[in-house]
Design an enzyme around this catalytic site. Structure first.
Site, PDB file in Angstrom:
ATOM      1  N   HIS A   1      -8.134   2.223   5.768  1.00  0.00           N
ATOM      2  CA  HIS A   1      -7.577   3.573   5.878  1.00  0.00           C
ATOM      3  C   HIS A   1      -8.686   4.621   5.763  1.00  0.00           C
ATOM      4  O   HIS A   1      -8.718   5.605   6.517  1.00  0.00           O
ATOM      5  CB  HIS A   1      -6.558   3.827   4.761  1.00  0.00           C
TER       6      HIS A   1
ATOM      7  N   CYS B   1       0.839  -1.194   0.000  1.00  0.00           N
ATOM      8  CA  CYS B   1       0.000   0.000   0.000  1.00  0.00           C
ATOM      9  C   CYS B   1       0.874   1.245   0.000  1.00  0.00           C
ATOM     10  O   CYS B   1       1.980   1.251   0.554  1.00  0.00           O
ATOM     11  CB  CYS B   1      -0.887  -0.035   1.245  1.00  0.00           C
TER      12      CYS B   1
ATOM     13  N   HIS C   1      -1.548   1.674   9.374  1.00  0.00           N
ATOM     14  CA  HIS C   1      -0.962   0.363   9.161  1.00  0.00           C
ATOM     15  C   HIS C   1      -0.658  -0.344  10.478  1.00  0.00           C
ATOM     16  O   HIS C   1      -0.310   0.290  11.474  1.00  0.00           O
ATOM     17  CB  HIS C   1       0.323   0.471   8.332  1.00  0.00           C
TER      18      HIS C   1
ATOM     19  N   HIS D   1      -8.315  -3.572   2.409  1.00  0.00           N
ATOM     20  CA  HIS D   1      -7.238  -2.901   3.135  1.00  0.00           C
ATOM     21  C   HIS D   1      -7.374  -1.381   3.036  1.00  0.00           C
ATOM     22  O   HIS D   1      -7.324  -0.669   4.046  1.00  0.00           O
ATOM     23  CB  HIS D   1      -5.891  -3.351   2.563  1.00  0.00           C
ATOM     24  N   GLU D   2      -7.555  -0.866   1.815  1.00  0.00           N
ATOM     25  CA  GLU D   2      -7.617   0.579   1.627  1.00  0.00           C
ATOM     26  C   GLU D   2      -8.828   1.191   2.325  1.00  0.00           C
ATOM     27  O   GLU D   2      -8.764   2.302   2.863  1.00  0.00           O
ATOM     28  CB  GLU D   2      -7.636   0.926   0.133  1.00  0.00           C
TER      29      GLU D   2
END
Length: 496
Positions: free
Chosen positions: A176, A37, A182, A172-173
């Site tokens: 955020h 990422c 992370h 995953h993104e």
């Protein structure tokens, strides 16, 4: 190497969950080459003596009914499939919180999603096909929550073949975009480096705890705890009871050993819960194997294999390593005072992020004890109670030894490393694998004379075998040590 560079490398290693050596060793170089990422890495702080894994962003959404919009699509996949995958990736987070996600078509949304290449007017250009796969902005106004995927990557669905799995990267993104930074937990979804397609994916504990700290749990707030560890077959004492040997569903001639050790002048071969033994290597397979719990009294049931084993060269105690714990035995009984649950390998000074020891051996050159894990090795102090300072070191110094090894052991004053079916004899004086090696393990085991299964015989039960061996035990190795060495070579080898 400057102090600043060394600290930067340690920070990267800390984020990657690998041992912080401060040098660009093999594991660090491999980490740097992995797709990841593009969001910058913070480092968690200590909380009450516990290393913090998940890390919270400086912002969060002030509402739980979030909207998203897909601005464009990748030509790699049908647009209908992209919409489905994006919805599934959001569901990962809504399943454990009260957050909801609604797709909108023609209006501004909380989370704007698009595929873009190189420079795309957000201040964080992509690098083309390769390392950076995507990035997202933390919650907030304007770009807050926006998520971008690098169009130069080849996007795939449910595949670990060539390309990048869109679901895993999107999930995953979106972490955020919701306010998680992370994590340095390698098994967490928010670990910075791409983990590949994971079938039947479920949000790991670390990520669940992090997102619920921000938004609460599903319905009434729930504090999640890791699942309790269970043993294979509990009984009143917590240990296995004596049972006859069983036929192993394993063929040792195929290699892939967990451990090989010379104990009381006998060669022991460990694969899974089974082991074979013999004083003569080529006769190892001439009899039925035993199980580790039948023979080594007090070994917990949840120990299903031995990762490494060796006999101490002076006190003759036997050390077993499994996972991140170790056990010490006198004969086939636990050493007095050693807990049945074992002790953590961190007692020796091994870093906490090391999950297992691959091999332990006594090097014939200096009679010192060495431990190997992946591409690193440690040396015990003379007291054998703690590792030497200035370790770990890189396994590349043991020239032509495969990395990682399956096991290593000392036999007849020679050191051998094994990988799969191949056996590597090490030439101490030149610090490399001997010429014309590796060779197949089959000859060492006598695989040409296939062993036949024998019925259980009470005369050869584990207890009687132990008594028989202890009564007939004699002397040591028939081979002597090299007496004369060139001084420069001695100095060089003594520092290994």
């Amino acid at each position: 190497m400057s102090v600043d560079l060394s600290e930067a490398i340690k920070k990267l290693q800390r984020m990657g969950g690998i041992t912080q050596t401060g040098v660009l060793d093999i594991r660090t170089r491999e980490l740097m080459q992995k797709p990841r990422c593009g969001v910058k890495d913070p480092v968690g702080e200590e909380e009450g003596g516990r290393k913090k894994r998940y890390v919270l962003a400086p912002s969060k959404w002030d509402h739980t009914d979030l909207t998203y919009r897909i601005e464009n699509y990748t030509p790699d996949l049908p647009w209908q499939e992209v919409r489905r995958v994006i919805a599934d990736a959001f569901k990962v987070w809504s399943d454990v919180t009260d957050l909801t996600f609604t797709e909108v078509m023609n209006t501004k949304a909380d989370i704007m999603i698009k595929f873009a290449s190189k420079y795309h007017k957000d201040g964080y250009p992509f690098d083309g096909k390769g390392l950076i796969l995507a990035h997202a902005f933390f919650p907030g106004k304007d770009k807050g929550g926006d998520t971008h995927f690098d169009e130069d990557e080849k996007w795939t669905i449910n595949s670990n073949g060539e390309g990048v799995d869109l679901f895993m990267v999107a999930a995953h993104e979106f972490g955020h975009a919701l306010g998680l930074s992370h994590s340095n937990e390698p098994k967490a979804l928010m670990y910075p480096w791409y983990q590949g397609y994971i079938p039947d994916f479920q949000l790991p504990y670390d990520d669940t705890l992090g997102i619920q700290v921000i938004y609460g749990g599903k319905g009434p707030y729930v504090t999640f705890r890791p699942p309790a560890r269970t043993t294979r077959r509990p009984n009143t004492g917590g240990y296995s009871t004596l049972a006859p040997p069983r036929k192993a569903p394993i063929d040792p001639c195929k290699g892939n050993f967990d451990a090989i050790a010379v104990i009381r002048s006998e060669v022991f071969i460990f694969i899974g819960k089974y082991f074979w033994r013999s004083r003569e290597p080529k006769t190892i397979l001439s009899s039925e194997p035993s199980t580790i719990h039948d023979f080594w009294y007090g070994l917990p049931d949840n120990v299903e294999s031995i990762d490494a084993a060796f006999e101490h060269p002076t006190n003759r105690r036997i050390y077993f390593f499994s996972g991140n714990r170790y056990w010490i035995y006198d004969g086939n009984s636990l050493s007095n005072g050693h807990p049945g649950s074992g002790k953590p390998i961190t007692d020796f000074g091994i870093p906490q992020d090391i999950e297992k020891i691959d091999a332990v051996f006594v090097w014939g050159f200096n009679k010192r004890i060495y431990l190997i894990s992946n591409d690193m090795y440690w040396k015990f102090k003379e007291s054998d109670e703690y590792i030497e300072p200035d370790y770990p070191r890189d396994m590349s110094i043991w020239k032509n030894v495969p990395i990682p090894v399956d096991t290593a052991f000392k036999f007849q004053d020679n050191t051998y490393f094994l990988k799969g079916k191949e056996m590597y004899k090490f030439y101490d004086m030149k610090m490399r694998v001997a010429l014309n090696w590796p060779k197949s393990i089959e000859d060492f085991l006598g695989c040409g004379d296939r062993f036949s299964v024998r019925k259980y015989d009470s005369k050869n039960s584990p207890e009687k075998i132990v008594k028989k061996n202890s009564a007939s035990r004699r002397g040591g190795s028939a081979f002597g040590s090299i007496l004369v060495l060139v001084c420069l070579i001695c100095i060089g080898l003594s520092s290994i």
